[in-house]
Write a protein that holds these residues in place. Structure first.
Motif, PDB file in Angstrom:
ATOM      1  N   GLU A   6     -69.677  49.179 -55.909  1.00 20.73           N
ATOM      2  CA  GLU A   6     -69.054  47.870 -55.465  1.00 20.73           C
ATOM      3  C   GLU A   6     -67.736  48.109 -55.231  1.00 20.73           C
ATOM      4  O   GLU A   6     -66.888  47.730 -54.345  1.00 20.73           O
ATOM      5  CB  GLU A   6     -69.243  46.713 -56.450  1.00 20.73           C
ATOM      6  N   THR A   7     -66.933  48.767 -56.156  1.00 20.00           N
ATOM      7  CA  THR A   7     -65.326  49.019 -56.306  1.00 20.00           C
ATOM      8  C   THR A   7     -65.133  49.816 -55.091  1.00 20.00           C
ATOM      9  O   THR A   7     -64.260  49.670 -54.408  1.00 20.00           O
ATOM     10  CB  THR A   7     -64.981  49.467 -57.800  1.00 20.00           C
ATOM     11  N   ALA A   8     -66.060  50.937 -54.694  1.00 24.35           N
ATOM     12  CA  ALA A   8     -65.653  51.755 -53.720  1.00 24.35           C
ATOM     13  C   ALA A   8     -65.846  50.929 -52.257  1.00 24.35           C
ATOM     14  O   ALA A   8     -64.808  51.248 -51.428  1.00 24.35           O
ATOM     15  CB  ALA A   8     -66.482  52.835 -53.712  1.00 24.35           C
ATOM     16  N   ARG A  10     -63.875  44.947 -45.351  1.00 30.78           N
ATOM     17  CA  ARG A  10     -63.711  43.914 -46.559  1.00 30.78           C
ATOM     18  C   ARG A  10     -62.310  43.379 -46.553  1.00 30.78           C
ATOM     19  O   ARG A  10     -61.464  43.980 -46.367  1.00 30.78           O
ATOM     20  CB  ARG A  10     -64.184  44.885 -47.926  1.00 30.78           C
ATOM     21  N   ALA A  11     -62.324  42.358 -47.179  1.00 30.89           N
ATOM     22  CA  ALA A  11     -61.094  41.501 -47.233  1.00 30.89           C
ATOM     23  C   ALA A  11     -59.947  42.329 -48.234  1.00 30.89           C
ATOM     24  O   ALA A  11     -59.025  42.151 -47.890  1.00 30.89           O
ATOM     25  CB  ALA A  11     -61.356  40.096 -47.972  1.00 30.89           C
ATOM     26  N   THR A  12     -60.492  43.147 -49.119  1.00 28.11           N
ATOM     27  CA  THR A  12     -59.888  43.601 -50.159  1.00 28.11           C
ATOM     28  C   THR A  12     -58.781  44.511 -49.539  1.00 28.11           C
ATOM     29  O   THR A  12     -57.852  44.907 -50.017  1.00 28.11           O
ATOM     30  CB  THR A  12     -60.484  44.168 -51.268  1.00 28.11           C
ATOM     31  N   PHE A  13     -59.247  45.135 -48.224  1.00 25.82           N
ATOM     32  CA  PHE A  13     -58.471  46.185 -47.584  1.00 25.82           C
ATOM     33  C   PHE A  13     -57.036  45.654 -47.205  1.00 25.82           C
ATOM     34  O   PHE A  13     -55.900  46.339 -47.431  1.00 25.82           O
ATOM     35  CB  PHE A  13     -59.227  46.528 -46.228  1.00 25.82           C
ATOM     36  N   ALA A  14     -57.038  44.230 -47.086  1.00 25.35           N
ATOM     37  CA  ALA A  14     -55.546  43.840 -46.673  1.00 25.35           C
ATOM     38  C   ALA A  14     -54.607  44.043 -47.781  1.00 25.35           C
ATOM     39  O   ALA A  14     -53.498  44.056 -47.720  1.00 25.35           O
ATOM     40  CB  ALA A  14     -55.742  42.311 -46.125  1.00 25.35           C
ATOM     41  N   GLU A  15     -55.468  43.711 -48.961  1.00 24.57           N
ATOM     42  CA  GLU A  15     -54.491  44.009 -50.206  1.00 24.57           C
ATOM     43  C   GLU A  15     -54.199  45.273 -50.667  1.00 24.57           C
ATOM     44  O   GLU A  15     -52.823  45.657 -50.449  1.00 24.57           O
ATOM     45  CB  GLU A  15     -55.261  43.307 -51.355  1.00 24.57           C
ATOM     46  N   THR A  16     -55.226  46.089 -51.053  1.00 23.75           N
ATOM     47  CA  THR A  16     -55.033  47.246 -51.592  1.00 23.75           C
ATOM     48  C   THR A  16     -54.032  48.239 -50.981  1.00 23.75           C
ATOM     49  O   THR A  16     -52.664  48.442 -51.416  1.00 23.75           O
ATOM     50  CB  THR A  16     -56.129  48.141 -52.244  1.00 23.75           C
ATOM     51  N   PRO A  17     -54.121  48.834 -49.782  1.00 25.89           N
ATOM     52  CA  PRO A  17     -53.686  49.841 -49.096  1.00 25.89           C
ATOM     53  C   PRO A  17     -52.217  49.215 -48.576  1.00 25.89           C
ATOM     54  O   PRO A  17     -51.267  50.033 -48.762  1.00 25.89           O
ATOM     55  CB  PRO A  17     -54.567  50.248 -47.897  1.00 25.89           C
ATOM     56  N   THR A  18     -52.126  47.920 -48.471  1.00 24.33           N
ATOM     57  CA  THR A  18     -50.826  47.382 -47.711  1.00 24.33           C
ATOM     58  C   THR A  18     -49.925  47.276 -49.023  1.00 24.33           C
ATOM     59  O   THR A  18     -48.701  47.885 -48.491  1.00 24.33           O
ATOM     60  CB  THR A  18     -51.209  45.980 -47.361  1.00 24.33           C
ATOM     61  N   ARG A  19     -50.472  47.296 -50.075  1.00 29.55           N
ATOM     62  CA  ARG A  19     -49.452  47.263 -51.305  1.00 29.55           C
ATOM     63  C   ARG A  19     -48.827  48.786 -51.427  1.00 29.55           C
ATOM     64  O   ARG A  19     -47.747  49.092 -51.499  1.00 29.55           O
ATOM     65  CB  ARG A  19     -50.227  46.956 -52.613  1.00 29.55           C
ATOM     66  N   ARG A  20     -49.791  49.676 -51.312  1.00 29.64           N
ATOM     67  CA  ARG A  20     -49.405  51.133 -51.319  1.00 29.64           C
ATOM     68  C   ARG A  20     -48.514  51.434 -50.388  1.00 29.64           C
ATOM     69  O   ARG A  20     -47.481  52.333 -50.544  1.00 29.64           O
ATOM     70  CB  ARG A  20     -50.499  52.126 -51.326  1.00 29.64           C
TER      71      ARG A  20
END
Ligand SMILES: Cc1cc2nc3c(=O)[nH]c(=O)nc-3n(C[C@H](O)[C@H](O)[C@H](O)COP(=O)(O)OP(=O)(O)OC[C@H]3O[C@@H](n4cnc5c(N)ncnc54)[C@H](O)[C@@H]3O)c2cc1C
Length: 518
Positions: free
Chosen positions: A493-495, A502-512
């Motif tokens: 699920e995490t991967a 997936r919506a989380t894409f907008a969060e994680t990589p952008t922060r990086r």
């Protein structure tokens, strides 16, 4: 004349532009290619393709066309002026990509195969003798103005994205306002392709047990650093570093060439100089690879001395990384921010190759006799062995997931003998042990197919591969890098949360990315 409309305009139809055209054609994107020249580039350049590159030809459905045209590579032996081994780049044998580690080819043949491949796609429109000279980026499209050199007319293409595959002197790079970071290696060499009626003498160290010349030799002779590479079809490549006494204006002429070839006893009656030209081997990296709807790929954004044979191979990786991201963004499956990961993932990756090539160039291009003696003392006693370099991607889609996320995925065979990529095509894959797949919660299984992940049960070699990484499942990207690994449904699920859709894409990589750019 009406403006031509498309999803992606590619400027430049060298090996990188042609690879991207094939991949975008495979993705069904309406693509226009603009190329200034009327045919493939005529000067001698790339000779070596790595296993990763051949795997990409497999993805494009062109490996069977290329295979009869290539030779597998063995080693590159770096020797001193006395023929003693200093360093070996070992490339013999089959590697994790499911192909040989390296192949030698003749660039015009490889480019012709790519162009024939692109012609399979009605959605790909190639315009030769089309010189792009102006780029006007607007809110939702880019207008590219080009001169139709055949008819002398000015014409326009309107595209959602423009990719500059227009080589080292890129027009697109200039329009983007990107500069080149100088990685400090700019030596001049004369590069020569020869067709020989009989193999050259004087290279016993390059021959196999049957006397067939198979290895490439890098002569680290301070009086004249020289490269020798056997190629398919009776061709041979020599590269000679220019020395202070050389006249660059005449060194590529036949008299000088045969003088340089003297140690190999090449008979002018039984040989032909196909191409000879003086190049400066640059090392440089563009400071940015994307601005809005403009992107760069290949030599337009990175240049490396050819000592690792990685310039074009790196450009092919750019195309593989970018093509599916353009597909996902244009089809609204992912946010436009996905394209930022192209630059951050690829830039650090290619930097590793350029830096190693520059370092190797320091060994090869030593012309100071005292420094060469010191180098020989150090290396003859203890020759270095270089294996294929496989750096991870820079920060990007995989976010903070632990390794092996961001590293290269191998291509194992499945129990039925098929190669993994032939089963999954140019898409995302979940390679997982059967018990894990069978036990997936119904919701997660439905989600996999909804977001376009092909699930493959890992048997045979594939199961051994997962065990070697101590995991039970891998999510593999279309460019064959690992998005994430898992041993439980929760880890999976995490991967999957890192999938571009997936919506989380907008969060994680952008922060990086913010962290990287600041
Ligand atoms: C001596 C030598 C040996 C090498 N050996 C290797 C090797 O063994 N392995 C390897 O991987 N790499 C090698 N390389 C590097 C490799 O050749 C290059 O990295 C590769 O050719 C770059 O491909 P490209 O498509 O990015 O650019 P190019 O091949 O330069 O193509 C750019 C295209 O864009 C077109 N163009 C430019 N401007 C415009 C415009 N305004 N409008 C329309 N068209 C335009 C040009 O006409 C050209 O066709 C070597 C290079 C050299 C010089």
């Amino acid at each position: 004349m009406a403006t031509l409309e498309c999803d992606v305009a590619i400027i430049g139809y060298g090996p990188v532009g042609a690879t991207l055209a094939n991949l975008l054609g495979l993705c069904g994107l309406k693509t226009v290619v603009l190329e200034r020249e009327s045919s493939v580039y005529h000067l001698p350049r790339a000779v070596s393709l790595d296993g990763e590159g051949m795997r990409l030809f497999q993805t494009m459905g062109l490996a069977d066309d290329l295979l009869p045209r290539v030779q597998t590579s063995r080693n590159i032996r770096h020797v001193n002026a006395d023929g003693k081994l200093l360093l070996l780049i070992a490339r013999a044998g089959t590697g994790p990509e499911g192909w040989h580690n390296a192949y030698r080819f003749y660039q015009p043949e490889l480019e012709t195969i790519l162009r024939t491949g692109a012609a399979r796609y009605p959605a790909v429109d190639v315009r030769l003798r089309a010189d792009a000279f102006a780029i006007d980026e607007r809110r939702d499209q880019v207008q590219v103005r080009y001169e139709n050199l055949a008819g002398g007319k000015l014409e326009t293409v309107s595209a959602r994205y423009v990719v500059g595959c227009d080589g080292a002197r890129s027009t697109v790079r200039r329009f983007m306002g990107a500069s080149l970071q100088d990685l400090r290696s700019h030596e001049r060499w004369v590069v020569l392709d020869m067709a020989l009626d009989q193999p050259p003498a004087g290279v016993p160290e390059a021959a196999d047990d049957n006397g067939v010349v198979v290895d490439a030799i890098q002569y680290c002779d301070p009086s004249r650093p020289t490269t020798f590479i056997p190629m398919p079809g009776g061709r041979h490549r020599w590269e000679f570093m220019l020395m202070p006494q050389d006249d660059p204006a005449t060194i590529a002429q036949p008299d000088s060439i045969y003088r340089l070839l003297k140690p190999w006893r090449i008979d002018p009656e039984k040989s032909r100089i196909e191409r000879a030209v003086v190049y400066t081997f640059h090392s440089a990296l563009a400071t940015r690879w994307r601005r809005g709807r403009l992107l760069l790929a290949g030599d337009s954004c990175h240049q490396t001395p050819p000592f690792l044979g990685q310039g074009m191979c790196s450009g092919l990786r750019d195309a593989a990384n970018l093509a599916w991201k353009l597909r996902d963004v244009i089809s609204s499956r992912a946010s436009d921010r996905l394209l930022d990961t192209y630059e951050t993932e690829r830039m650090e990756h290619v930097r590793a190759f350029i830096e190693l090539a520059v370092e190797l160039g320091g060994v090869i291009q030593t012309t100071d006799p005292e420094k060469a003696r010191q180098r020989d003392r150090d290396l003859v006693a203890n020759p270095t062995m270089l294996r294929p370099l496989t750096p991870p991607l820079g920060p990007g889609l995989h976010g903070d997931l632990p390794r092996p996320a961001g590293t290269r995925a191998a291509q194992p065979k499945l129990a039925d003998g098929r190669r993994l990529d032939d089963v999954v095509g140019f898409g995302f894959a979940l390679l997982a042990e059967k018990p894990l797949l069978d036990a997936l919660p119904a919701e997660l299984a439905a989600e996999l197919s909804r977001i376009g992940i092909t699930a493959v049960s890992a048997d045979g070699e594939a199961q051994d591969y997962l065990r070697s990484l101590a995991v039970r499942a891998l999510v593999i990207r279309p460019d064959r890098h690992i998005l994430g690994a898992a041993s439980t449904a929760a880890e999976l699920e995490t991967a999957i949360a890192h999938m571009p859709s997936r919506a989380t894409f907008a969060e994680t990589p952008t922060r990086r990315l913010t962290a990287v750019n600041s």
